[in-house]
Design a protein around this motif. Structure first.
Motif, PDB file in Angstrom:
ATOM      1  N   PHE A 165      38.325  40.696 101.665  1.00 12.75           N
ATOM      2  CA  PHE A 165      38.696  41.438 100.460  1.00 12.75           C
ATOM      3  C   PHE A 165      38.938  40.480  99.299  1.00 12.75           C
ATOM      4  CE2 PHE A 165      40.729  45.091 103.128  1.00 12.75           C
ATOM      5  CZ  PHE A 165      39.462  45.519 103.488  1.00 12.75           C
ATOM      6  N   SER A 166      39.599  39.353  99.577  1.00 15.25           N
ATOM      7  CA  SER A 166      39.859  38.375  98.515  1.00 15.25           C
ATOM      8  C   SER A 166      38.567  37.740  98.023  1.00 15.25           C
ATOM      9  CB  SER A 166      40.838  37.299  99.004  1.00 15.25           C
ATOM     10  OG  SER A 166      40.239  36.453  99.980  1.00 15.25           O
ATOM     11  N   PHE A 167      37.642  37.469  98.935  1.00  8.92           N
ATOM     12  CA  PHE A 167      36.342  36.914  98.554  1.00  8.92           C
ATOM     13  C   PHE A 167      35.591  37.904  97.667  1.00  8.92           C
ATOM     14  CE2 PHE A 167      35.163  33.295 101.611  1.00  8.92           C
ATOM     15  CZ  PHE A 167      36.489  32.962 101.830  1.00  8.92           C
ATOM     16  N   THR A 168      35.590  39.162  98.074  1.00  6.62           N
ATOM     17  CA  THR A 168      34.890  40.192  97.304  1.00  6.62           C
ATOM     18  C   THR A 168      35.507  40.331  95.920  1.00  6.62           C
ATOM     19  OG1 THR A 168      34.412  41.388  99.353  1.00  6.62           O
ATOM     20  CG2 THR A 168      34.165  42.611  97.297  1.00  6.62           C
ATOM     21  N   ALA A 169      36.853  40.319  95.857  1.00 12.82           N
ATOM     22  CA  ALA A 169      37.538  40.430  94.578  1.00 12.82           C
ATOM     23  C   ALA A 169      37.153  39.277  93.646  1.00 12.82           C
ATOM     24  CB  ALA A 169      39.047  40.452  94.790  1.00 12.82           C
ATOM     25  N   ILE A 196      43.864  37.958  97.177  1.00 17.82           N
ATOM     26  CA  ILE A 196      43.170  39.137  96.642  1.00 17.82           C
ATOM     27  C   ILE A 196      43.486  39.295  95.158  1.00 17.82           C
ATOM     28  CG2 ILE A 196      42.995  41.651  96.744  1.00 17.82           C
ATOM     29  CD1 ILE A 196      43.589  41.453  99.745  1.00 17.82           C
ATOM     30  N   ILE A 197      44.771  39.148  94.800  1.00 21.85           N
ATOM     31  CA  ILE A 197      45.179  39.275  93.396  1.00 21.85           C
ATOM     32  C   ILE A 197      44.575  38.149  92.555  1.00 21.85           C
ATOM     33  CG2 ILE A 197      47.161  39.286  91.838  1.00 21.85           C
ATOM     34  CD1 ILE A 197      48.819  40.389  94.202  1.00 21.85           C
ATOM     35  N   ALA A 198      44.684  36.920  93.070  1.00 22.27           N
ATOM     36  CA  ALA A 198      44.143  35.763  92.333  1.00 22.27           C
ATOM     37  C   ALA A 198      42.629  35.842  92.226  1.00 22.27           C
ATOM     38  CB  ALA A 198      44.556  34.468  93.033  1.00 22.27           C
ATOM     39  N   GLY A 199      41.965  36.344  93.284  1.00 17.28           N
ATOM     40  CA  GLY A 199      40.513  36.454  93.265  1.00 17.28           C
ATOM     41  C   GLY A 199      40.027  37.412  92.205  1.00 17.28           C
TER      42      GLY A 199
END
Length: 488
Positions: free
Chosen positions: A272-276, A21-24
């Motif tokens: 969530f990570s994909f969206t980010a 999520i952070i990296a995305g």
């Protein structure tokens, strides 16, 4: 230091998706496609090394060989060869599980190989379709040898250009969903890399995540609370079989809730990570579908306009939505529940197995059996996968027969009673039994449980088929009798 030596696998999954999520969010703000591609792959490579150790070599081997086949072969059989190799290598990997010296079950290697197999097959077919389309345009002659028996409701955006070798490798190593999914096509990945700045800046990432956060919190609470009160390991103990038949029969209910909730937690975090990162985010007007991506598009659709739209554009992340948990819990039938489960992989199965040319013209039941078998083999050789996925096809078939031949003719109080029984036995017990097969896993534990409850949902499904057959015979006899006595 290899993290799988000090972390449990479930904890490793959670750490990876939180870091993703952070990296995305960081990679979404990069506007150089090549830099974004390389950084996403480098992060994925680092995750594989840290959480898999030497077992990350499996991803390297399957990626290199698959890419070599794609780039070497220019024939229409190329994607089938990639399919065959990827599937066989997956089987080889699963066989290693039975030799403790060869596999460490605490690593994320199994999850990575699960996703890698379907991604490699998908990109092979996408490239084959692109080559076919390019050949048609250059020659002006349609080619009747389609790679897939592709119905209109499965058609998806084609590639704008053939990916290079490094493009394919970076797609395979992309950190997003590396070990957890959701599955995404190469075209979806390409659209993320080439997302213009005015689009990435205007995506309401926080709003998209917050809109699903309440459901996520409920899933965390549900899986934690029920998991503590109804531990799955208890089903493997001798004490469990000293409990009453009704208790053993109904114990699958909390196991089902816990299983669906835990998968939901991981998939929500992955989404969530994909969206980010902006992966799978498209304008709402494109009516994206899980796995498939946009369903409304034109040939060679660029998707993104380089000019900023003066009107505000609404976006969604349906292309990578892997689970509709509320719809799944509230759906009325066993069969419909699974339509909202692991949706991106379901699209892959529908597209590359159910709609394949090999099964073209075959009975729908045969196609569904093929899907069930492939799903089970894809997961591995544990008995639980076969009881779950092949059993799912059998139970769905029984449910459809029951509803179409028996309950549809009922009315009033009898109809209400039948609906309640159907919902409890098929929906509640059926879903719980599906998850229980995953939990018990081994043939010995599964057989021990099933014999203790007289084979539970499988006996219910068999009785439903017999009841539907008897009802069908009686209905035909009644119709024939009425036709004979009807006055001229």
């Amino acid at each position: 230091m290899v993290l799988h030596n000090i972390l449990k696998r479930d904890h490793a999954y959670l750490i990876v998706v939180f870091l993703s999520i952070i990296a995305g969010d960081f990679t979404r703000k990069l506007h150089d496609p090549r830099l974004k591609r390389n950084l996403s792959a480098a992060i994925g490579f680092l995750i594989a090394v840290l959480f898999c150790g030497w077992e990350m070599s499996h991803l390297m081997i399957s990626t290199c060989v698959g890419t070599l086949i794609i780039k070497t072969l220019q024939t229409g059989f190329m994607p089938r060869i990639v399919f065959g190799f990827s599937f066989l290598y997956r089987l080889f990997f699963c066989l290693l599980t039975y030799g403790s010296a060869w596999r460490n079950e605490n690593t994320l290697a199994n999850g990575i190989q699960l996703i890698a197999m379907i991604k490699m097959i998908s990109v092979a077919y996408e490239i084959a379709e692109h080559r076919k389309s390019r050949s048609v345009h250059s020659n002006g002659i349609p080619n009747g040898n389609s790679v897939l028996n592709d119905p209109s409701n499965h058609k998806s955006l084609h590639l704008l250009e053939e990916p290079s070798t490094s493009d394919i490798v970076c797609y395979m190593y992309c950190f997003l969903g590396l070990s957890t999914g959701p599955f995404f096509r190469y075209r979806t990945y390409h659209d993320m890399l080439h997302m213009p700045k005015h689009v990435s800046d205007s995506i309401p990432v926080m709003g998209m995540i917050l809109s699903r956060l309440p459901i996520f919190i409920v899933l965390v609470m549900l899986s934690t609370a029920l998991g503590d009160y109804f531990p799955s390991e208890y089903m493997k103990s001798d004490n469990f079989y000293e409990d009453s038949l009704i208790y053993r029969f109904c114990y699958v209910i909390p196991i089902g809730f816990v299983g669906m909730s835990r998968y939901g937690v991981v998939w929500f975090l992955s989404e969530f990570s994909f969206t980010a990162a902006g992966l799978g985010v498209y304008p709402e007007a494109k009516k994206s579908q899980p796995g498939r991506g946009p369903s409304i598009f034109s040939e060679n659709d660029q998707i993104w306009s380089m000019k900023e739209n003066p009107k505000p554009v609404k976006y969604d992340c349906e292309a990578i939505t892997n689970i509709y948990i509320v719809e799944g819990f509230t759906s009325e039938t066993y069969g419909k529940t699974f339509r909202y489960w692991n949706c991106t992989v379901q699209w892959w199965l529908a597209h590359y197995i159910y709609a394949s040319r090999i099964l073209s013209g075959k009975h729908a039941l045969l196609k569904w059996i093929a899907v069930g078998v492939v799903s089970a083999v894809w997961h591995g050789f544990r008995a639980g996968y076969y009881f779950a996925f092949v059993g799912m096809v059998y139970i769905t078939f029984a449910e459809k027969l029951l509803l179409s031949e028996v309950t549809c003719g009922l009315t009033g109080f009898s109809k209400n009673v039948a609906d309640v029984l159907h919902y409890f036995l098929f929906k509640v017990i059926g879903i719980g039994s599906f998850m229980t097969m995953f939990v018990l896993s081994s043939y010995e534990d599964i057989l021990r449980y099933l014999t203790s409850v007289y084979f539970g949902i499988y006996s219910i499904a068999t009785l439903s088929i017999l009841l539907a057959a008897a009802s069908s015979v009686l209905s035909k006899r009644k119709a024939n009798f009425v036709a004979k006595v009807k006055p001229e």
